[in-house]
Write a protein that holds these residues in place. Structure first.
Motif, PDB file in Angstrom:
ATOM      1  N   PHE A 133       1.498  -5.829  -2.261  1.00 31.52           N
ATOM      2  CA  PHE A 133       0.540  -5.750  -3.520  1.00 31.52           C
ATOM      3  C   PHE A 133       1.475  -6.148  -4.615  1.00 31.52           C
ATOM      4  CE2 PHE A 133      -0.469  -2.549  -7.103  1.00 31.52           C
ATOM      5  CZ  PHE A 133      -1.674  -2.937  -7.258  1.00 31.52           C
ATOM      6  N   GLU A 134       0.835  -7.193  -5.539  1.00 28.58           N
ATOM      7  CA  GLU A 134       1.423  -7.900  -6.831  1.00 28.58           C
ATOM      8  C   GLU A 134       1.048  -7.137  -7.853  1.00 28.58           C
ATOM      9  OE1 GLU A 134       2.487 -12.015  -6.309  1.00 28.58           O
ATOM     10  OE2 GLU A 134       1.244 -11.765  -4.458  1.00 28.58           O
ATOM     11  N   PRO A 135       1.530  -6.037  -8.251  1.00 28.31           N
ATOM     12  CA  PRO A 135       0.923  -5.343  -9.616  1.00 28.31           C
ATOM     13  C   PRO A 135       0.894  -5.975 -10.871  1.00 28.31           C
ATOM     14  CG  PRO A 135       3.232  -4.412  -9.127  1.00 28.31           C
ATOM     15  CD  PRO A 135       2.734  -5.249  -7.886  1.00 28.31           C
ATOM     16  N   ARG A 136       1.715  -6.883 -11.197  1.00 26.11           N
ATOM     17  CA  ARG A 136       1.836  -7.423 -12.453  1.00 26.11           C
ATOM     18  C   ARG A 136       0.562  -8.682 -12.643  1.00 26.11           C
ATOM     19  NH1 ARG A 136       3.628 -11.971 -14.306  1.00 26.11           N
ATOM     20  NH2 ARG A 136       4.325 -12.005 -16.703  1.00 26.11           N
ATOM     21  N   LEU A 137       0.111  -9.042 -11.364  1.00 26.00           N
ATOM     22  CA  LEU A 137      -0.941 -10.057 -11.411  1.00 26.00           C
ATOM     23  C   LEU A 137      -2.250  -9.344 -12.044  1.00 26.00           C
ATOM     24  CD1 LEU A 137      -0.739 -11.746  -7.937  1.00 26.00           C
ATOM     25  CD2 LEU A 137      -0.111 -12.705 -10.142  1.00 26.00           C
TER      26      LEU A 137
END
Length: 407
Positions: A133-137
């Motif tokens: 999971f890449e939260p900043r995206l």
């Protein structure tokens, strides 16, 4: 009655089969942890299944690459994704041929039609980095379209020093209203670039390529040179980027993590290829309206598109307290965080139709995370102070949730 030989074979089979199943399960988890779901000839790349950002909305698709069963000397890779807000397909395809087995030397070709975040820097040696999971995206809205044709050479100089060199030709088209003032009479809002990159990743205490994920410190260097008037290139500039990551202590107890990132661009460099210091705060009025997901190494109180620099440095300090052993399944962990950024822009007037500030006074924020409270989710609180403290108290606070999961 069973003979001793048959009885021994039965015991051996019962002992061997669970071991084999355990090894296969471990290999599967390791492959998924690297971002792949393996099949016989083709490994599905999990990075492209589903993502979300402010420009594309839901971005979903499929990608993958051939594996060693297909061939140990030739490989192919591709992906195709679709954005449900911009209603556009993005894709890439390429391949490589192995030139030397001992030094893991590969010659690669690729063609890509996709988006990239403006102000972000990608190290060539990071291309296999994977997060579930890449939260900043989720919050990014400033992208530029690019069509890039590249040729690259991967090479392992020593077991603890890897390199990659690339030459690429790109057509760049920002998705936002932007122009670069070449002189008093000429501006460009779309442009061509011909560039060469060389990247080195050095991990002095490694002993083999698999350990590149586990041993610290790690040092990464990258030099980029864009050539004006070569294959129609509009800009001539150079960039030097550096990153080091170090961990002190044992991950099963208390430990600290130090991350230093810096970059410098010289020459006529468009905003697309400058630096933004990895902000992660959306521009909304209240703290709860800005409630989102905290990134792994981003500035949580810095607003998107608030600062851009042609030279910058960031320092991040994290101290992980030993997990609280409340129960076998519930072990939350407290992380203390402090971040600092400094930077400047030589000729901001060349970047037209956009507004941003300078980091020359030094940007600071501190806070904490309480991770793994429920199903990998936790909470984050960060406060902005110092030279860029804002007049409204609430505008300096970032309250978000975190997500941490590992195999």
């Amino acid at each position: 009655m069973c003979s001793p030989l048959i009885f021994a074979q039965t015991i051996d089979e019962k002992t061997i089969e669970p071991k084999q199943d355990s090894i296969k399960k471990k290999e599967l988890l390791q492959s998924i942890g690297n971002g792949y779901l393996p099949s016989k000839y083709f490994n599905i790349d999990l990075r492209y299944l589903i993502k979300f950002n402010q420009y594309e909305g839901i971005r979903t698709g499929l990608g993958g690459e051939t594996n060693n069963t297909f061939s140990e000397k030739v490989r192919f890779n591709t992906y195709l994704v679709y954005g449900f807000i911009d209603h556009r397909f993005k894709y890439s395809f390429g391949g490589g041929i192995r030139l030397a087995e001992k030094t893991k030397t590969w010659l690669n070709l690729s063609y890509t039609d996709d988006l990239q975040e403006t102000g972000s820097t990608k190290f060539l040696t990071d291309k296999r980095f994977f997060q579930f999971f890449e939260p900043r995206l989720l919050n990014i809205d400033l992208f530029h379209k690019h069509i890039t044709k590249s040729i690259a050479l991967e090479h392992e100089i020593t077991p603890n020093l890897i390199s990659e060199t690339e030459f690429a030709v790109s057509n760049i088209n920002p998705t936002y209203n932007y122009s670069y003032a070449v002189n008093n009479t000429t501006t460009l809002n779309a442009f061509h670039l011909s560039s060469a990159k060389i990247a080195l990743q050095w991990s002095p205490f490694e002993n083999g390529s698999d350990a590149f994920k586990n041993e610290y410190p790690k040092f990464t260097f990258q030099y980029t040179k864009s050539f004006k008037d070569v294959i129609g290139s509009d800009f001539g500039f150079s960039k030097l980027d550096f990153r080091t990551i170090h961990k002190i202590g044992n991950k099963d107890h208390s430990f600290s993590e130090i991350t230093l990132v810096s970059g410098m661009a010289r020459g006529s460099t468009p905003l697309t290829h400058l630096y933004h210091a990895y902000p992660n705060n959306i521009t909304k009025e209240t703290i709860l309206q800005r409630f989102s997901v905290a990134g792994l190494n981003s500035f949580e109180t810095m607003y998107f598109n608030e600062f851009f620099s042609d030279k910058f440095a960031t320092l991040q300090l994290k101290h992980f307290i030993k997990p609280f052993n409340i129960s076998e399944r519930f072990k939350p962990q407290l992380v203390l965080i402090s971040r600092f950024a400094i930077g400047d822009m030589k000729s901001p007037e060349k970047h037209q139709n956009v507004t941003f500030g300078s980091l020359k006074k030094g940007y600071t924020e501190s806070g904490f995370e309480l991770n793994k409270l429920l199903f990998g989710f936790g909470l984050s609180f960060t406060y902005r102070y110092g030279a860029y403290h804002l007049p409204e108290f609430g505008d300096n606070i970032a309250f978000k949730f975190t997500f941490n999961v590992s195999l």
